[in-house]
Design a protein around this motif. Sequence first.
Motif: not given
Length: 289
Positions: A108-109, A119-122, A226-237
């Motif tokens: 996710g992201t 921001a990071a894509k994991i 810039e890195v998010h793939v739509p539909g994948t989980p998103v975490v704010l940290a």
Amino acid sequence: MSLVLGVDAGGTSSRAVVATLDGQVLGRGRAGCGNPAACPPGEAFRQVGKAIEEALATAGPGGVRAAVIGLAGIEGLPEGLAAHFPVAPRVVGDVVVAFAAGTPAASGTVLISGTGAIAAKIIDHEIAATADGHGWQLGDEGSGFWIGRQAARSAVRGTPGPLTASVLGHLGVREPEMVAVAVQAAAPLALAELAPLVSRAAGEGDPAAVKIVERAAGLLVRTFREVHVPGTPVVLAGSVLTSEGPVRRAVRDLLPDCAPLVAGRGEDAAAWLAARALAPATPHRDFLP
């Protein structure tokens, strides 16, 4: 009894936890800056060691079977850090730990805004791509440092309102023109300490603070996209986004399609990752309910 050790080494503080494989916490430790990119490596490693020692004070090191440390910008285990661990730890990026602190998903992201911002894509608990995270000199747009710098700039111009008054009070000066002197006399990253003042002033309706919040949120979301793939989980940290306040609300308002999750403790996530090395089916909720 098998134990795991989780460590989150950040630019502001180092935090460690010792737990059983079912998530029962036996000890916690906290110390100063543990990121060698933010403070001298020797001091960073000493602070990490201090946090680990405090966490192990009750349980002792003998039962630790696995350890994970989240650390930015380093591949492998630095020699100066290895001696502080009872077993050789797995070193992962701090963004991996931050992502795991918010979701059991492997991919996710994560969008982080603390002292810095990135921001990071994991993918499969590995970093696949990043945006920003260039440090306060070149980037970290929307971070606590960035927000604090905007607050200082607003105050030094004498912009009337609660924000300027609170900045002057925090810096211990009476006149706006003295803000520059106070800021230049302090360590650069100390500007991040002004970020909460912006949130407070924005809550009071201060136009200058509201503008800073809106711009910070826009920059963070731009980095995220810039890195998010739509539909994948998103975490704010990071402290700016895990704290209830105007920046987190503004970011969420700009991400109506994402339903972002808020990260818990990074050291608990590191401990969960360590537990999974021994028992892959370890529930996320045992460590981060």
